[in-house]
Write a protein that holds these residues in place. Structure first.
Motif, PDB file in Angstrom:
ATOM      1  N   MET A 232       0.840  -1.186   0.000  1.00  0.00           N
ATOM      2  CA  MET A 232       0.000   0.000   0.000  1.00  0.00           C
ATOM      3  C   MET A 232       0.879   1.242   0.000  1.00  0.00           C
ATOM      4  O   MET A 232       1.846   1.320   0.753  1.00  0.00           O
ATOM      5  N   THR A 233       0.572   2.248  -0.783  1.00  0.00           N
ATOM      6  CA  THR A 233       1.354   3.474  -0.885  1.00  0.00           C
ATOM      7  C   THR A 233       0.763   4.520   0.026  1.00  0.00           C
ATOM      8  O   THR A 233      -0.360   4.969  -0.168  1.00  0.00           O
ATOM      9  N   THR A 234       1.533   4.923   1.048  1.00  0.00           N
ATOM     10  CA  THR A 234       1.024   5.867   2.036  1.00  0.00           C
ATOM     11  C   THR A 234       0.623   7.183   1.417  1.00  0.00           C
ATOM     12  O   THR A 234      -0.375   7.788   1.778  1.00  0.00           O
ATOM     13  N   SER A 235       1.411   7.676   0.449  1.00  0.00           N
ATOM     14  CA  SER A 235       1.137   8.972  -0.149  1.00  0.00           C
ATOM     15  C   SER A 235      -0.204   9.008  -0.851  1.00  0.00           C
ATOM     16  O   SER A 235      -0.759  10.065  -1.065  1.00  0.00           O
ATOM     17  N   LEU A 236      -0.726   7.853  -1.213  1.00  0.00           N
ATOM     18  CA  LEU A 236      -2.013   7.809  -1.896  1.00  0.00           C
ATOM     19  C   LEU A 236      -3.171   7.632  -0.930  1.00  0.00           C
ATOM     20  O   LEU A 236      -4.312   7.777  -1.302  1.00  0.00           O
ATOM     21  N   THR A 237      -2.873   7.292   0.320  1.00  0.00           N
ATOM     22  CA  THR A 237      -3.943   7.009   1.269  1.00  0.00           C
ATOM     23  C   THR A 237      -4.083   8.064   2.353  1.00  0.00           C
ATOM     24  O   THR A 237      -5.113   8.122   3.004  1.00  0.00           O
ATOM     25  N   LEU A 238      -3.055   8.870   2.575  1.00  0.00           N
ATOM     26  CA  LEU A 238      -3.130   9.921   3.590  1.00  0.00           C
ATOM     27  C   LEU A 238      -3.712  11.200   2.988  1.00  0.00           C
ATOM     28  O   LEU A 238      -3.452  11.537   1.837  1.00  0.00           O
ATOM     29  N   THR A 239      -4.485  11.923   3.803  1.00  0.00           N
ATOM     30  CA  THR A 239      -4.989  13.219   3.366  1.00  0.00           C
ATOM     31  C   THR A 239      -3.880  14.253   3.473  1.00  0.00           C
ATOM     32  O   THR A 239      -2.843  14.022   4.107  1.00  0.00           O
ATOM     33  N   ARG A 240      -4.119  15.403   2.877  1.00  0.00           N
ATOM     34  CA  ARG A 240      -3.103  16.455   2.945  1.00  0.00           C
ATOM     35  C   ARG A 240      -2.833  16.906   4.386  1.00  0.00           C
ATOM     36  O   ARG A 240      -1.669  17.091   4.768  1.00  0.00           O
ATOM     37  N   PRO A 241      -3.866  17.092   5.228  1.00  0.00           N
ATOM     38  CA  PRO A 241      -3.579  17.436   6.631  1.00  0.00           C
ATOM     39  C   PRO A 241      -2.782  16.354   7.357  1.00  0.00           C
ATOM     40  O   PRO A 241      -1.919  16.655   8.184  1.00  0.00           O
ATOM     41  N   GLN A 242      -3.047  15.064   7.030  1.00  0.00           N
ATOM     42  CA  GLN A 242      -2.283  13.994   7.665  1.00  0.00           C
ATOM     43  C   GLN A 242      -0.819  14.029   7.243  1.00  0.00           C
ATOM     44  O   GLN A 242       0.078  13.806   8.056  1.00  0.00           O
ATOM     45  N   LYS A 243      -0.571  14.329   5.957  1.00  0.00           N
ATOM     46  CA  LYS A 243       0.807  14.443   5.499  1.00  0.00           C
ATOM     47  C   LYS A 243       1.518  15.604   6.196  1.00  0.00           C
ATOM     48  O   LYS A 243       2.672  15.494   6.621  1.00  0.00           O
ATOM     49  N   ALA A 244       0.795  16.724   6.338  1.00  0.00           N
ATOM     50  CA  ALA A 244       1.380  17.883   7.007  1.00  0.00           C
ATOM     51  C   ALA A 244       1.691  17.570   8.462  1.00  0.00           C
ATOM     52  O   ALA A 244       2.749  17.937   8.991  1.00  0.00           O
ATOM     53  N   ALA A 245       0.770  16.877   9.146  1.00  0.00           N
ATOM     54  CA  ALA A 245       0.988  16.513  10.538  1.00  0.00           C
ATOM     55  C   ALA A 245       2.188  15.586  10.676  1.00  0.00           C
ATOM     56  O   ALA A 245       3.004  15.726  11.601  1.00  0.00           O
ATOM     57  N   ALA A 246       2.336  14.635   9.747  1.00  0.00           N
ATOM     58  CA  ALA A 246       3.462  13.709   9.786  1.00  0.00           C
ATOM     59  C   ALA A 246       4.789  14.452   9.650  1.00  0.00           C
ATOM     60  O   ALA A 246       5.754  14.177  10.360  1.00  0.00           O
ATOM     61  N   ILE A 247       4.834  15.415   8.744  1.00  0.00           N
ATOM     62  CA  ILE A 247       6.073  16.158   8.534  1.00  0.00           C
ATOM     63  C   ILE A 247       6.399  17.024   9.749  1.00  0.00           C
ATOM     64  O   ILE A 247       7.559  17.126  10.172  1.00  0.00           O
ATOM     65  N   LEU A 248       5.385  17.662  10.345  1.00  0.00           N
ATOM     66  CA  LEU A 248       5.621  18.502  11.523  1.00  0.00           C
ATOM     67  C   LEU A 248       6.206  17.687  12.668  1.00  0.00           C
ATOM     68  O   LEU A 248       7.144  18.120  13.340  1.00  0.00           O
ATOM     69  N   VAL A 249       5.652  16.492  12.892  1.00  0.00           N
ATOM     70  CA  VAL A 249       6.188  15.649  13.954  1.00  0.00           C
ATOM     71  C   VAL A 249       7.603  15.208  13.619  1.00  0.00           C
ATOM     72  O   VAL A 249       8.481  15.147  14.476  1.00  0.00           O
ATOM     73  N   ALA A 250       7.865  14.920  12.351  1.00  0.00           N
ATOM     74  CA  ALA A 250       9.197  14.487  11.928  1.00  0.00           C
ATOM     75  C   ALA A 250      10.226  15.601  12.090  1.00  0.00           C
ATOM     76  O   ALA A 250      11.390  15.333  12.387  1.00  0.00           O
ATOM     77  N   MET A 251       9.808  16.830  11.936  1.00  0.00           N
ATOM     78  CA  MET A 251      10.732  17.963  12.026  1.00  0.00           C
ATOM     79  C   MET A 251      11.223  18.196  13.451  1.00  0.00           C
ATOM     80  O   MET A 251      12.320  18.688  13.670  1.00  0.00           O
ATOM     81  N   GLY A 252      10.406  17.840  14.442  1.00  0.00           N
ATOM     82  CA  GLY A 252      10.781  18.088  15.824  1.00  0.00           C
ATOM     83  C   GLY A 252      10.261  19.426  16.319  1.00  0.00           C
ATOM     84  O   GLY A 252       9.781  20.270  15.557  1.00  0.00           O
ATOM     85  N   LYS A 253      10.354  19.637  17.629  1.00  0.00           N
ATOM     86  CA  LYS A 253       9.725  20.795  18.263  1.00  0.00           C
ATOM     87  C   LYS A 253      10.261  22.155  17.800  1.00  0.00           C
ATOM     88  O   LYS A 253       9.478  23.065  17.527  1.00  0.00           O
ATOM     89  N   PRO A 254      11.573  22.375  17.721  1.00  0.00           N
ATOM     90  CA  PRO A 254      12.035  23.734  17.377  1.00  0.00           C
ATOM     91  C   PRO A 254      11.520  24.217  16.022  1.00  0.00           C
ATOM     92  O   PRO A 254      10.908  25.283  15.923  1.00  0.00           O
ATOM     93  N   ALA A 255      11.759  23.403  14.993  1.00  0.00           N
ATOM     94  CA  ALA A 255      11.346  23.822  13.646  1.00  0.00           C
ATOM     95  C   ALA A 255       9.830  23.834  13.520  1.00  0.00           C
ATOM     96  O   ALA A 255       9.246  24.763  12.947  1.00  0.00           O
ATOM     97  N   ALA A 256       9.180  22.794  14.046  1.00  0.00           N
ATOM     98  CA  ALA A 256       7.724  22.731  13.935  1.00  0.00           C
ATOM     99  C   ALA A 256       7.075  23.875  14.699  1.00  0.00           C
ATOM    100  O   ALA A 256       6.070  24.440  14.262  1.00  0.00           O
TER     101      ALA A 256
END
Length: 338
Positions: free
Chosen positions: A1-25
């Motif tokens: 299953m391809t995650t990029s095809l199943t996640l919504t845009r807000p979910q992708k944004a949330a995933a990236i924010l968590v991946a960035m860590g607290k200072p940058a996010a």
């Protein structure tokens, strides 16, 4: 299953924010509107573990830098931490306003509920299903319950189910969900197949505290008022006086785990037929010891102690039956009792 095809845009944004860590996010969160932040919170609560490869695809879509080590997410908790540490309490309260109601957790997991059902009931359900379905269901159950269910199936179906259990690989999640939905609808939720096993067990545990005369009287009362599912209750009821109705193999299993003192005490004043049924299931040395004790009579021995010993034997018998070692007399045809 391809995650990029199943996640919504807000979910992708949330995933990236968590991946960035607290200072940058934290710096980026300041630029979001309240409605956008609400969408991010909703999206984060729906996320689960995201593999590293899928997270890299999401990052590539946003054409952003990816920081190593952010492949595994506990998105809801980390998003809450980001919000609390980068926004003021007033801002967090404003964002969360109107969201205090706990979301619907959805239906309960199927398999823990199935574990509570009688083996015969599960077997009855599987009798009308394809053997592959039976193999899948049994693979989800504890070994003890699965063995009991197998023994309720007709031999041809049993063989087919076991054959498929040997060769079955991991079942696709789509297939598992279909089976779970069928179980939920036909085995767990159907009013026509309402589970009464817990009620039967509760009543049987009360009846097992009575002596034989009391038990027979109460059973007659239950029959006279048309008690539903009485057969299920009888299948769980056992008294010491029924010991001779068990098969020889079952009696051996029972007395193998009991001390000679308990057995001797339980046999004091017992009828000859019952005494012989018990002694025939005990080793020769232990039998001689018990017979020697019984020959001295029962003078000075309290009746309450004798009845307690008999309850101990009956309780051990019921326990072994529940574990699947054998069936109680009330659950088996008369022709099977030895």
């Amino acid at each position: 299953m391809t995650t990029s095809l199943t996640l919504t845009r807000p979910q992708k944004a949330a995933a990236i924010l968590v991946a960035m860590g607290k200072p940058a996010a934290g710096r980026l969160l300041k630029f979001f509107k309240q409605e956008e932040l609400k969408s991010l919170i909703d999206a984060a609560r729906m996320l689960r573990t995201i593999p590293q490869a899928d997270l890299e695809k999401i990052v590539a879509e946003f054409e952003a830098e990816f920081t190593e080590g952010a492949g595994l997410l506990d998105s809801a908790d980390k998003m809450d931490t980001l919000l609390n540490e980068t926004l003021s309490p007033e801002e967090v309260s404003a964002i969360m306003e109107g969201r205090q109601k706990k979301p619907d957790a959805g239906p309960l997991p199927v398999w823990p509920q199935v574990e509570k059902l009688d083996a015969a009931r599960i077997g009855g359900f599987l009798a009308g299903e394809h053997p592959q379905t039976g193999a899948l269901v049994l693979s989800k159950l504890s070994s003890q319950l699965a063995a009991q269910v197998l023994l309720t199936l007709e031999k041809p179906l049993r063989a087919e189910v076991m054959k498929r259990m040997v060769t079955m690989a991991s079942a696709p999640q789509a297939a598992v969900r279909i089976v779970e939905n069928q179980i939920r609808a036909r085995l767990l939720d159907g009013s026509s197949s309402k589970d009464t096993s817990s009620g039967q067990a509760r009543l049987a545990s009360v009846l097992n505290e009575m002596d034989k005369a009391q038990l027979d009287e109460v059973i007659q009362d239950l029959e006279s008022v048309g008690t539903p599912d009485l057969a299920g209750v009888k299948a769980r009821v056992f008294s010491f006086d029924d010991m001779h109705l068990l098969s020889q193999k079952a009696r051996v299993l029972v007395f193998d785990g009991l001390s000679t003192d308990v057995v001797t005490l339980a046999l004091r004043g017992a009828p000859e037929e019952l005494t012989e049924a018990v002694l025939s299931a005990i080793g020769a040395r232990a039998r001689r010891m018990i017979e020697s004790e019984l020959s001295m009579g029962s003078e000075g021995i309290a009746l309450a102690d004798i009845m307690q010993a008999r309850k101990t034997v009956a309780s051990a018998t019921v326990r072994l039956s529940r574990e699947g070692a054998f069936e109680l007399p009330g659950a088996q045809p008369a022709s099977e009792a030895a």
